[in-house]
Scaffold this motif. Structure first.
Motif, PDB file in Angstrom:
ATOM      1  N   ALA A   4      -2.038  34.375  28.372  1.00 10.34           N
ATOM      2  CA  ALA A   4      -3.263  33.619  28.104  1.00 10.34           C
ATOM      3  C   ALA A   4      -3.511  33.509  26.600  1.00 10.34           C
ATOM      4  O   ALA A   4      -3.882  32.441  26.098  1.00 10.34           O
ATOM      5  CB  ALA A   4      -4.442  34.295  28.785  1.00 10.34           C
ATOM      6  N   ALA A   5      -3.278  34.604  25.890  1.00  7.72           N
ATOM      7  CA  ALA A   5      -3.501  34.582  24.446  1.00  7.72           C
ATOM      8  C   ALA A   5      -2.572  33.570  23.780  1.00  7.72           C
ATOM      9  O   ALA A   5      -2.996  32.778  22.941  1.00  7.72           O
ATOM     10  CB  ALA A   5      -3.287  35.979  23.861  1.00  7.72           C
ATOM     11  N   GLU A   6      -1.300  33.590  24.178  1.00  5.16           N
ATOM     12  CA  GLU A   6      -0.345  32.675  23.560  1.00  5.16           C
ATOM     13  C   GLU A   6      -0.651  31.223  23.918  1.00  5.16           C
ATOM     14  O   GLU A   6      -0.329  30.304  23.166  1.00  5.16           O
ATOM     15  CB  GLU A   6       1.080  33.029  24.002  1.00  5.16           C
ATOM     16  CG  GLU A   6       1.455  34.470  23.738  1.00  5.16           C
ATOM     17  CD  GLU A   6       2.676  34.613  22.847  1.00  5.16           C
ATOM     18  OE1 GLU A   6       3.366  33.608  22.621  1.00  5.16           O
ATOM     19  OE2 GLU A   6       2.934  35.742  22.376  1.00  5.16           O
ATOM     20  N   ALA A   7      -1.257  31.015  25.067  1.00  6.24           N
ATOM     21  CA  ALA A   7      -1.593  29.648  25.479  1.00  6.24           C
ATOM     22  C   ALA A   7      -2.960  29.233  24.949  1.00  6.24           C
ATOM     23  O   ALA A   7      -3.389  28.094  25.159  1.00  6.24           O
ATOM     24  CB  ALA A   7      -1.553  29.532  26.999  1.00  6.24           C
ATOM     25  N   GLY A   8      -3.667  30.144  24.322  1.00  9.75           N
ATOM     26  CA  GLY A   8      -4.981  29.825  23.797  1.00  9.75           C
ATOM     27  C   GLY A   8      -6.018  29.615  24.877  1.00  9.75           C
ATOM     28  O   GLY A   8      -6.983  28.869  24.714  1.00  9.75           O
TER      29      GLY A   8
ATOM     30  N   VAL B  57      -4.235  31.626  34.729  1.00 13.74           N
ATOM     31  CA  VAL B  57      -3.099  32.043  35.550  1.00 13.74           C
ATOM     32  C   VAL B  57      -3.491  32.059  37.027  1.00 13.74           C
ATOM     33  O   VAL B  57      -2.687  31.723  37.900  1.00 13.74           O
ATOM     34  CB  VAL B  57      -2.608  33.437  35.109  1.00 13.74           C
ATOM     35  CG1 VAL B  57      -1.520  33.936  36.025  1.00 13.74           C
ATOM     36  CG2 VAL B  57      -2.135  33.401  33.663  1.00 13.74           C
ATOM     37  N   TYR B  58      -4.753  32.409  37.297  1.00  8.99           N
ATOM     38  CA  TYR B  58      -5.190  32.517  38.696  1.00  8.99           C
ATOM     39  C   TYR B  58      -5.563  31.167  39.277  1.00  8.99           C
ATOM     40  O   TYR B  58      -5.292  30.902  40.453  1.00  8.99           O
ATOM     41  CB  TYR B  58      -6.351  33.510  38.797  1.00  8.99           C
ATOM     42  CG  TYR B  58      -5.898  34.911  38.544  1.00  8.99           C
ATOM     43  CD1 TYR B  58      -5.474  35.715  39.588  1.00  8.99           C
ATOM     44  CD2 TYR B  58      -5.826  35.412  37.258  1.00  8.99           C
ATOM     45  CE1 TYR B  58      -5.024  36.982  39.363  1.00  8.99           C
ATOM     46  CE2 TYR B  58      -5.366  36.688  37.009  1.00  8.99           C
ATOM     47  CZ  TYR B  58      -4.967  37.470  38.070  1.00  8.99           C
ATOM     48  OH  TYR B  58      -4.497  38.725  37.839  1.00  8.99           O
ATOM     49  N   THR B  59      -6.201  30.288  38.466  1.00 10.93           N
ATOM     50  CA  THR B  59      -6.544  28.966  39.001  1.00 10.93           C
ATOM     51  C   THR B  59      -5.289  28.139  39.249  1.00 10.93           C
ATOM     52  O   THR B  59      -5.236  27.381  40.215  1.00 10.93           O
ATOM     53  CB  THR B  59      -7.455  28.211  38.027  1.00 10.93           C
ATOM     54  OG1 THR B  59      -6.810  28.079  36.780  1.00 10.93           O
ATOM     55  CG2 THR B  59      -8.770  28.940  37.851  1.00 10.93           C
ATOM     56  N   TYR B  60      -4.269  28.298  38.419  1.00  7.68           N
ATOM     57  CA  TYR B  60      -3.087  27.458  38.579  1.00  7.68           C
ATOM     58  C   TYR B  60      -2.043  28.061  39.511  1.00  7.68           C
ATOM     59  O   TYR B  60      -1.366  27.347  40.225  1.00  7.68           O
ATOM     60  CB  TYR B  60      -2.443  27.184  37.213  1.00  7.68           C
ATOM     61  CG  TYR B  60      -3.222  26.220  36.366  1.00  7.68           C
ATOM     62  CD1 TYR B  60      -3.381  24.895  36.765  1.00  7.68           C
ATOM     63  CD2 TYR B  60      -3.821  26.624  35.183  1.00  7.68           C
ATOM     64  CE1 TYR B  60      -4.105  24.007  35.998  1.00  7.68           C
ATOM     65  CE2 TYR B  60      -4.534  25.736  34.399  1.00  7.68           C
ATOM     66  CZ  TYR B  60      -4.677  24.429  34.819  1.00  7.68           C
ATOM     67  OH  TYR B  60      -5.399  23.547  34.058  1.00  7.68           O
ATOM     68  N   PHE B  61      -1.902  29.382  39.464  1.00  8.47           N
ATOM     69  CA  PHE B  61      -0.797  30.005  40.203  1.00  8.47           C
ATOM     70  C   PHE B  61      -1.249  31.089  41.172  1.00  8.47           C
ATOM     71  O   PHE B  61      -0.421  31.696  41.837  1.00  8.47           O
ATOM     72  CB  PHE B  61       0.223  30.586  39.220  1.00  8.47           C
ATOM     73  CG  PHE B  61       0.683  29.626  38.172  1.00  8.47           C
ATOM     74  CD1 PHE B  61       1.620  28.651  38.470  1.00  8.47           C
ATOM     75  CD2 PHE B  61       0.147  29.664  36.895  1.00  8.47           C
ATOM     76  CE1 PHE B  61       2.031  27.751  37.504  1.00  8.47           C
ATOM     77  CE2 PHE B  61       0.556  28.769  35.928  1.00  8.47           C
ATOM     78  CZ  PHE B  61       1.492  27.802  36.230  1.00  8.47           C
ATOM     79  N   GLY B  62      -2.534  31.344  41.227  1.00 11.29           N
ATOM     80  CA  GLY B  62      -3.014  32.330  42.188  1.00 11.29           C
ATOM     81  C   GLY B  62      -2.719  33.765  41.782  1.00 11.29           C
ATOM     82  O   GLY B  62      -2.964  34.687  42.546  1.00 11.29           O
ATOM     83  N   GLY B  63      -2.176  33.957  40.593  1.00 11.70           N
ATOM     84  CA  GLY B  63      -1.864  35.315  40.148  1.00 11.70           C
ATOM     85  C   GLY B  63      -0.547  35.361  39.413  1.00 11.70           C
ATOM     86  O   GLY B  63       0.150  34.350  39.258  1.00 11.70           O
TER      87      GLY B  63
END
Lengths: 216, 216
Positions: B31-35, B41-47
């Motif tokens: 998350a940090a690297e993606a800003g 991560v959870y909304t897009y991939f569920g975890g």
DNA sequence: ATTGTTGCATAACGGCGATATGTTTAGCAC
DNA sequence: GTGCTAAACATATCGCCGTTATGCAACAAT
């Protein structure tokens, strides 16, 4: 320094790894099962990695014992098949341990050292000796013994890891692939196809004969 | 739902896995690297598992692309060697990814589903076609094509995983074992030793020829 | 304009490995 | 016996992890 606690911790860790997999290995869990505190893991092994390392060494020793326990018959090529069977059965019986030993299953920053890997390479000594016997008996071509031994190891390891990973599904599962794989390698090593097939089949019959009294 | 963020997260995760290994994969780091925040991560991939799964699928696709990019020559046995090379090079270029794909590198409870593994089995289709060509050309014995293809896959996978695990040390490292291993299997599949050796060597020369302009 | 939904930031929860800090025990010189 | 030292171990804490709950801003539909 209580040597009993030392061994108990290793045994508990090995049991947890075997029954519940790598993610069940935690200092808190192990300490709880051993009836002690997490500090025991640090005083005895310097941390989780050290404990896992001991478990891996135990796994290498068990593998070596399984391989050296293979009685040699009058047919060195059949002996090779027996070695392969022992190797495969040991891995299938301890899948998680095998993954940590050879798969580099990165569990919480644990990684093997060169020393650890050296233990793994001792696996080869039994195979090298067997290949040498096959060459001496005129069954294998007089090629580089180390090369051939490596080929046997590589193929069996590849079969086992793919099998453990679930990539070999029925009807072409590991059991169905084991014998033809060995025969192909033996033929590649210089044996005659019909002779290699007979040797591999005889090794299977020998195993079945030895197992049937236990099953009955 | 921003499709760019979706892809960016996968790319960052893949890059982290490639450069720093499995233990660098964490929701906070990604998350940090993606800003953004860990919630993405959870909304897009569920975890975390879902994200790793996408990375693995990406890895399977890349492997498939590498294999299908192999141009077939007039010698199907040499093609097989080229396939093996492409497979090995792809694995060596992305060691951590390969471990997760096939080694079951248990990272934080991630495990592949049968669907994921089905992607991995598509690896075989290129090999099966190549074996069929070898049989059609009269180079391999008319045996079970699926068996032979599996043998090739298993042996190459075994070589690669042992190599990645550091178990093949110089002077008998993966490079030195690759060609004799292939030749042995090809002979086991029915090819003549001298012909198989020539085919494998010609495949190596072809690779060297194709790489030299890039190096200069 | 209001309502509901989506996308994501913030904060918190439980669990992890590891460490720091007691506390208890064992061995030993005297 | 006493006193001292060092090891074994318990407890508490730190920072990190995946995950979840909560809040909030932007936007869509009505």
């Amino acid at each position: 320094m209580d040597p009993r606690t030392h061994t108990v911790l290793i045994e508990i860790a090995a049991a947890l790894l075997a029954t519940e997999g790598p993610q069940a290995l935690s200092t808190r869990r192990i300490a709880a099962e051993a009836g002690t505190s997490t500090m025991a893991v640090y005083t005895y092994f310097g941390g989780m990695s050290g404990l896992v390392r001991e478990v891996v060494h135990e796994g290498f020793q068990r593998l070596e014992r399984h391989l050296t326990a293979v009685r040699s018959t009058s047919d060195p090529v059949a002996d090779m098949a027996l070695l392969g069977r022992a190797y495969r059965m040991n891995a299938l019986a301890n899948p998680h341990l095998y993954s940590v030993m050879f798969g580099g299953a990165s569990l919480s920053g644990f990684s093997l050292t060169d020393d650890d890997r050296q233990h793994g390479r001792y696996t080869l000594t039994s195979v090298v000796e067997c290949v040498a016997k096959c060459v001496a008996a005129g069954r294998f071509a007089d090629a580089d013994v180390a090369h051939v031994a490596h080929q046997m190891w590589i193929a069996t390891h590849g079969l086992v890891t793919l099998e453990l990973g679930g990539y070999l599904a029925a009807p072409l599962d590991g059991e169905a692939l084991f014998e033809p794989q060995l025969v192909a390698l033996m033929v590649g090593a210089g044996d005659r196809p019909d002779a290699a097939t007979r040797s591999v089949r005889s090794s299977r019959r020998r195993i079945e004969r030895e197992l049937s009294p236990q099953a009955g």
